[in-house]
Motif scaffolding. Sequence first.
Motif, PDB file in Angstrom:
ATOM      1  N   ARG A  16       0.843  -1.191   0.000  1.00  0.00           N
ATOM      2  CA  ARG A  16       0.000   0.000   0.000  1.00  0.00           C
ATOM      3  C   ARG A  16       0.878   1.240   0.000  1.00  0.00           C
ATOM      4  O   ARG A  16       1.964   1.244   0.581  1.00  0.00           O
ATOM      5  N   PHE A  17       0.375   2.307  -0.595  1.00  0.00           N
ATOM      6  CA  PHE A  17       1.105   3.567  -0.590  1.00  0.00           C
ATOM      7  C   PHE A  17       0.115   4.715  -0.717  1.00  0.00           C
ATOM      8  O   PHE A  17      -1.004   4.533  -1.174  1.00  0.00           O
ATOM      9  N   ARG A  18       0.519   5.866  -0.281  1.00  0.00           N
ATOM     10  CA  ARG A  18      -0.290   7.085  -0.308  1.00  0.00           C
ATOM     11  C   ARG A  18      -1.645   6.877   0.363  1.00  0.00           C
ATOM     12  O   ARG A  18      -2.632   7.532   0.039  1.00  0.00           O
ATOM     13  N   LYS A  19      -1.718   5.927   1.283  1.00  0.00           N
ATOM     14  CA  LYS A  19      -2.893   5.645   2.119  1.00  0.00           C
ATOM     15  C   LYS A  19      -4.108   5.119   1.359  1.00  0.00           C
ATOM     16  O   LYS A  19      -5.039   4.629   1.984  1.00  0.00           O
ATOM     17  N   ASN A  20      -4.121   5.180   0.031  1.00  0.00           N
ATOM     18  CA  ASN A  20      -5.338   4.775  -0.664  1.00  0.00           C
ATOM     19  C   ASN A  20      -5.089   3.958  -1.927  1.00  0.00           C
ATOM     20  O   ASN A  20      -6.019   3.756  -2.713  1.00  0.00           O
ATOM     21  N   SER A  21      -3.857   3.496  -2.129  1.00  0.00           N
ATOM     22  CA  SER A  21      -3.542   2.747  -3.338  1.00  0.00           C
ATOM     23  C   SER A  21      -2.701   1.529  -2.990  1.00  0.00           C
ATOM     24  O   SER A  21      -2.075   1.471  -1.927  1.00  0.00           O
ATOM     25  N   SER A  22      -2.696   0.555  -3.901  1.00  0.00           N
ATOM     26  CA  SER A  22      -1.920  -0.656  -3.636  1.00  0.00           C
ATOM     27  C   SER A  22      -1.580  -1.366  -4.934  1.00  0.00           C
ATOM     28  O   SER A  22      -2.286  -1.247  -5.938  1.00  0.00           O
ATOM     29  N   ILE A  23      -0.470  -2.117  -4.884  1.00  0.00           N
ATOM     30  CA  ILE A  23      -0.063  -3.034  -5.949  1.00  0.00           C
ATOM     31  C   ILE A  23       0.256  -4.357  -5.282  1.00  0.00           C
ATOM     32  O   ILE A  23       0.986  -4.397  -4.277  1.00  0.00           O
ATOM     33  N   ALA A  24      -0.289  -5.442  -5.815  1.00  0.00           N
ATOM     34  CA  ALA A  24      -0.129  -6.738  -5.157  1.00  0.00           C
ATOM     35  C   ALA A  24       0.335  -7.797  -6.143  1.00  0.00           C
ATOM     36  O   ALA A  24      -0.006  -7.757  -7.339  1.00  0.00           O
TER      37      ALA A  24
END
Length: 805
Positions: free
Chosen positions: A403-411
């Motif tokens: 998660r990054f920038r509190k509202n996004s993610s890459i998995a």
Amino acid sequence: MKKYLVTISLLFSLFGYSQKKVLQTKFISEKIEIDGKLDESIWQSAEIATDFIMFDPDNGKKIPDSKKTEIRVLYDNDAIYIGAMLYDENPQKILKEITQRDNFGTSDLFGVFINGYNDGQQDFQFFVNAADGQADCITTDTNGEDYSWDAVWNSKAVITDVGWVVEMRIPYAALRFSGESKQTWGLNFFREIRRDRQKYTWNFIDSKLGTFTQQSGVLEGIENIKPPTRLFLLPYSSFYVNANSRQKTTGTIKGGLDLKYGINDAFTLDMILVPDFGQTKYDDQILNLGPFEQQFNENRPFFTEGTDLFSKGNLVYSRRIGGNPSVYPTIEANEEIIDNPASINLINALKISGRTKDGLGIGILNAVTEKTSATILNNDNKTVRKEVVEPLSNYNVLVLDQRFRKNSSIAFVNTNVTRNGGFRDGNVSALVWDLNTKKNTYSLNGDFKYSYINATDNKKGINSQLNFSETSGKYRYGIGADITTKDFDNNDLGINFETNYYSFYGNTSYRILNPTKIFNSFTARLNAYSQFQKETGKIQSGDINFQINSSTKKNLSLGMGLNVNPLETYDYYESRTADRYLITPAKINMSLYISTDYNKSFAVDFNPSYQIYNEEGRNSYGFAFGPRYRFNDKISINYNINFYRDNNDKGFIDRLKDDLDPVTPATIIYANRNVITYANSFSGKYSLNSKMSFNLSLRHYWSYAENKNILSLQQNGRLADYTGYTVNKNSSFYSWNTDLSYSWWFAPGSQISVLYRNNAGAFERDINKDFRNNVTNLLNNDALSHVFSISVRYFIDYNQIKNKF
């Protein structure tokens, strides 16, 4: 001038709402009794959180003084304490239905939302209703609320002459936070006044934004606490009695252990040793005439609790673990199968999950199932042999979610199934992304999946999708596309029905953000979807869908749907034969739903539908009708009847192929049929208190397909009359399920469950249309089985044992 002053005042008000509120807590050494009285003097010295703001329906409106809400927070070395004074000018009107855990019922509600990392990513939510019932869940903006997660905490709710009071003790073992000496937590409080259908929060939640968890306030003042050793043991013992007319009555004793261990402040290990799922809810089986398997809900607690990481990419269908055997036994003409297990026993399972302070989520799920064989009888010499239908198998899932920038993610997600010996193995990997703008106004999400099947015919395939959408405001829209190749296959540990296609879709919607004179909520949505066979470009699906969902000022829910398929489409799946398709006509489907006010003792749900095809005499219609009655706060009953009739349905029934003539294509047999379905369900509960209840669940299902005439599928996708087929392919399936249970939470996290269950089901080619005889024969059927079970589970917290010594 007055108009401008009001506007300026409103702008300042909204600006103030957008700021995060801050609450200071304080350390205590005194003992607090969780009795709902708040009579310890230390409560009076705590800072007060107040000035709640409406979340729904009139977003942004201040709570009236008559419903003033005051919250205090204290802490010690082991737990955080919440004291809530919820004022109400009419305490006698407070709704307080007694329900089971995680069921709010028709009750006023108070909740506290805690994020120990204050990163806007995940809330631990704890609720208490006015009937003293508990509910808890883990919430993320991506996956919503997961009520399968259960923590062990204490609470007490008491109704007074000025409102109601809630007192809570949440041990640190139920939370996640860092080991830093000075803590800053995300915090919000929630209150629902059920009779008014109004929901309030302490820190303003702006409904225009597409996020909930990032709009919390802040809790400060917690210092010098350490994350506790999170070691929980849940030993259990169960006793089962099984009886039916075909076999003698048998008794079985089982025992096992569930273990939860906090590896560190972020990661948790869950294990089940010698699992027992004998008291899980029964499956709602149906007459499945389509080309795809029926998908069932997961009811086993281990596979539903804390699985938000494992849902990334939608690659895991956990019913595969311990589900049907992967192969069907092969038999000779003189043999018959006398025992073929319908499911595989689970030996053990574990999962490790958690998230670092830098936002990296790691999930590992592993399960092992036992070697299973079918029993086959040779009718000539009466010998019996065994054939393996599922070898010793290992199921594994790995998830890495940044998660990054509190509202996004890459998995990154990988699922792997390895079967012993020469059986099929399956492996699927995926890259999944969910990207949102800083203000949560736009979203770009999608995935890329790659599957590899290791079998006699190794297969490799891909599936990918990409979606862009606006996620805030009154008007919203989205567009997307996806593609799946012919050999994509994730069915060893996932579930996927359609392959070899590409599609395009879009949607637009309008919603009101504040109530009008008539509606509390109103949403209108327009969707368009088109799917094409990848190799030929023929359209497989094309529909336009319009929906309205609303709720009125009088708590009446109303909705409608209109689905139009304006073109003939090419169905490549119903034929069950590669590269053969059925042309299906254009159609229109219309539906309505009405749901009356659940706050009242008597309420009704009604949902009629009608579908007409561009084909003479072909249509379908049905309805769902569900009255419910609440006698008092302890007793309630629900009844639902579903009826559906499909006239002149066209469906596959057989495939004829001459093995001596490999050149001539197979003859694919269809039936022109009427399909009629009845489903009746009844449920009731009697709650003695918030910890003890009796529950009844009953379901009768009957569906039959009566073939009127036989057809054959032509090479051009049309159907023609076929007179050379005389096999009876009518279908009739009926089933009966009853569960009568008693549940008692006799200690925190500890439960005694007593269950009586009976069930029966049968599939027949001859159709008995006498409904009464149908039910009577089912209940008198030799296959009707009875199960009586008692299960005791006891929760052991290492910290409590340590403190006692």
